[in-house]
Design a protein around this motif. Structure first.
Motif, PDB file in Angstrom:
ATOM      1  N   THR A 188       0.823  -1.218   0.000  1.00  0.00           N
ATOM      2  CA  THR A 188       0.000   0.000   0.000  1.00  0.00           C
ATOM      3  C   THR A 188       0.857   1.269   0.000  1.00  0.00           C
ATOM      4  OG1 THR A 188      -1.718  -1.164   1.225  1.00  0.00           O
ATOM      5  CG2 THR A 188      -1.772   1.243   1.320  1.00  0.00           C
ATOM      6  N   ARG A 195      -2.173  -1.286  -3.746  1.00  0.00           N
ATOM      7  CA  ARG A 195      -3.262  -0.403  -3.317  1.00  0.00           C
ATOM      8  C   ARG A 195      -2.706   0.991  -3.046  1.00  0.00           C
ATOM      9  NH1 ARG A 195      -6.510  -0.683   2.412  1.00  0.00           N
ATOM     10  NH2 ARG A 195      -4.417  -0.754   3.257  1.00  0.00           N
ATOM     11  N   GLU A 217     -13.857   3.058  -4.120  1.00  0.00           N
ATOM     12  CA  GLU A 217     -12.738   2.305  -4.704  1.00  0.00           C
ATOM     13  C   GLU A 217     -12.814   2.265  -6.220  1.00  0.00           C
ATOM     14  OE1 GLU A 217     -12.546  -0.816  -0.968  1.00  0.00           O
ATOM     15  OE2 GLU A 217     -12.347  -1.583  -3.026  1.00  0.00           O
ATOM     16  N   ARG A 274      -5.627  -1.285  -6.659  1.00  0.00           N
ATOM     17  CA  ARG A 274      -6.877  -0.695  -6.180  1.00  0.00           C
ATOM     18  C   ARG A 274      -6.595   0.717  -5.666  1.00  0.00           C
ATOM     19  NH1 ARG A 274      -8.204  -4.350  -2.280  1.00  0.00           N
ATOM     20  NH2 ARG A 274      -8.349  -2.996  -0.471  1.00  0.00           N
ATOM     21  N   GLU A 277      -8.162   3.580  -3.363  1.00  0.00           N
ATOM     22  CA  GLU A 277      -9.218   3.879  -2.392  1.00  0.00           C
ATOM     23  C   GLU A 277      -9.159   5.360  -2.062  1.00  0.00           C
ATOM     24  OE1 GLU A 277      -9.156   1.376   1.097  1.00  0.00           O
ATOM     25  OE2 GLU A 277      -8.630  -0.378  -0.110  1.00  0.00           O
TER      26      GLU A 277
END
Ligand code: VG1
Ligand code: CO
Length: 546
Positions: free
Chosen positions: A52, A81, A168, A175, A177
């Motif tokens: 992330t 992410r 999202e 991904r 977010e």
């Protein structure tokens, strides 16, 4: 959607400064300029595949475009992410908290902090590591080295994604977010401070003003101070963030936050409030004022430390205190009285990270309106404001009384910083060299009625990892603890800025009510004499005095 590899050529000027890479927007807008730096970061930070990244900025001009580019590069480079603040917004301390809370690999924060914003002004980017703090020098050195031999970068061919709605989106295998920029941070503040006590204070006739200076703290301060703590609407001044920060200079000091200063000194139609504060472009700085009373950042750190047990989050005790070298020694006296260790680091928050991670310090501060604690790994403007409100709610006394009582107990460290901005770089270098040339002759001489005890170029050996940072400021140290320090700024984008830091300790209570400039007058004259500062810079006065 496919990732493409784009050939590029190095730019020679991508060395991160005190707090990331800061340049004019026009420089960042050159083809491949931002991309090169971001790829150099990704090439230097190790294996983040599937991990992330946190991404957000202070909302200044070019923030949104930069975020779109970085998202596509993060996807093409293999992040799993990205957490991005709604609207592309994250204050610097909020970004630090989100990195920590979500155990991100790291974060990219887009900000040039207090520097003005707009198409002809400044932009900036910095990388923060997994502890939530600015990358240490080892990492920024590796990034810089990579910018010098970079040959290509990776980017996904994809449409821009919407940053305005929480939710999202998929970008290739990554991904995205979009998260609420304020919520996590506000929760953290609630966990540290006695919101009920502050609410009661604000309901009981205590008045305050907070100047967000059209920058990133607007939404944070409105949500926390007005919506949660019940301060009346309008408490937050200039609370709507703008891409050009309203054309202003969001630096919370007596010069640039003059709108708030006028309110606090009763120069407007409203009665001066009991408490006033301002924050900077990216929300990590703070200035604290009482009714007609300015609290120096160095004193603020010392007073927060001495009163730390007012705030629930710090009632278990504090581990130690750290301050940057040019910051006054007021905090050292408190540390000594409390039996705590006090560390002296080079300028820049990145030097506090190891000390906090190792549990050696809880509170940190810089004279440049930066205060913070181990709740995040950045300095934190609103945190300092809430700490002061918590202290005021518990002690039920005025800001001025709290500060003067502190001086009575610990003595007063008269302190001031004089900035000479936009000076010719060669001349600025000569000013420091002129003082260096006297390192062997000054000790033993009397200057400003005091005996010079030593001179040096400040050097720091990190007590945790042993890394050494040299040439962190030219110091003239006096036998009585007074200091004259010269440093060149590492955050400017044009010419050089010479910072002259002056400190003089006064134990005698009868001499505590002087204006700092008057108290330091002889030191100021001496500093000019030994450095030939004004002659070499061609300036007869500083551009900013804090
Ligand atoms: C200045 C301050 C320093 C601070 C840095 C970043 O650096 O002196 O204390 O950490 O700005 O703050 P320099 O190198 O210009 O003196 V911020 O609010 O710009 O992230
Ligand atoms: Co800042």
């Amino acid at each position: 959607m496919s990732a493409s590899v784009v050939a590029t050529r190095p730019f020679e000027d991508q060395k991160p400064g005190t707090s990331g890479l800061r340049k004019k927007v026009k420089v960042f807008q050159q083809a491949n300029y931002l991309e090169n730096f971001v790829q150099a970061v990704f090439d230097s930070i190790g294996d983040f595949a599937g991990q992330t990244l946190v991404l957000g900025g202070d909302g200044r001009f070019y923030n949104r475009q930069a975020i779109q580019i970085i998202l596509k590069m993060a996807a093409a480079n293999g992040f799993g992410r990205v957490l991005v603040g709604q609207g592309g917004i994250l204050s610097t301390p909020a970004a630090s908290h989100i990195i920590r809370k979500h155990k991100a690999f790291g974060g990219l924060i887009l900000s040039a902090s207090h520097n003005p914003a707009g198409p002809d002004e400044d932009f900036g980017i910095k990388y923060n590591i997994g502890n939530g703090g600015p990358a240490p020098e080892g990492v920024t050195d590796a990034i810089f080295a990579r910018t010098k031999d970079i040959g290509e970068y990776r980017i996904l061919a994809a449409d821009d994604i919407s940053l305005d709605d929480i939710g999202e989106t998929q970008l290739g295998d990554m991904r995205v977010e979009v998260v609420d920029a304020v919520a996590d941070y506000a929760d953290l503040m609630r966990s540290l401070f006695d919101f009920d006590a502050i609410r009661a204070l604000l309901a009981g006739g205590f008045t305050m003003a907070f100047d967000a200076m059209h920058a990133v703290t607007g939404p944070y301060a409105t949500a926390i101070l007005e919506d949660d703590l019940g301060a009346p609407k309008g408490t937050v001044m200039n609370g709507v963030s703008k891409e050009d920060f309203g054309g202003g200079h969001p630096d919370p000091n007596l010069t640039y936050a003059h709108e708030l200063v006028d309110v606090m000194y009763g120069k407007t139609s409203r009665p001066a409030p009991d408490f006033g504060a301002a924050s900077d472009g990216d929300g990590d700085r703070n200035m604290v004022l009482g009714n007609g009373f300015f609290v120096t950042p160095s004193d603020s750190l010392a007073i927060i430390a001495a009163n730390a047990d007012c705030a629930p989050g710090y009632q278990g005790g504090i581990a130690g205190i750290a301050r940057s070298m040019p910051t006054s020694a007021a905090a050292d006296r408190v540390a000594e009285a409390m039996g705590l260790e006090c560390f002296e680091t080079p300028t820049g928050w990145k030097f506090f990270g190891n000390l906090m991670d190792a549990g050696k310090v809880t509170l940190c501060g810089e004279e440049s309106f930066g205060t913070g604690s181990s709740h995040v790994r950045e300095k934190d403007g609103l945190w300092a404001v809430l700490f002061w409100l918590n202290i005021l709610a518990v002690r039920k006394d005025s800001v001025a009384n709290i500060v003067t009582e502190h001086w009575r107990k610990f003595g007063r460290n008269y302190y001031s910083r004089h900035d000479y901005e936009g000076v010719d770089s060669a001349a600025a270098g000569q000013v420091l060299q002129t003082v260096r040339d006297q390192f062997t002759t000054l000790p033993g001489q009397r200057l400003a009625g005091r005996l010079v005890s030593a001179c040096d170029d400040f050097s720091y050996a990190d007590p945790v990892d042993g890394s050494v940072s040299s040439n962190q400021g030219v110091r003239v140290l006096f036998e009585d603890g007074s200091r004259i320090i010269f440093r060149l700024s590492g955050t400017g984008t044009s010419g050089a800025t010479i910072r002259l830091y002056l400190e003089s300790y006064e134990a005698d209570v009868c001499k505590h009510d002087m204006d700092a400039q008057d108290a330091l007058a002889e030191m100021i004259t001496a500093a000019n004499e030994i450095s030939k500062l004004q002659a070499l810079s061609g300036r007869d006065r500083p551009t900013v005095i804090t």
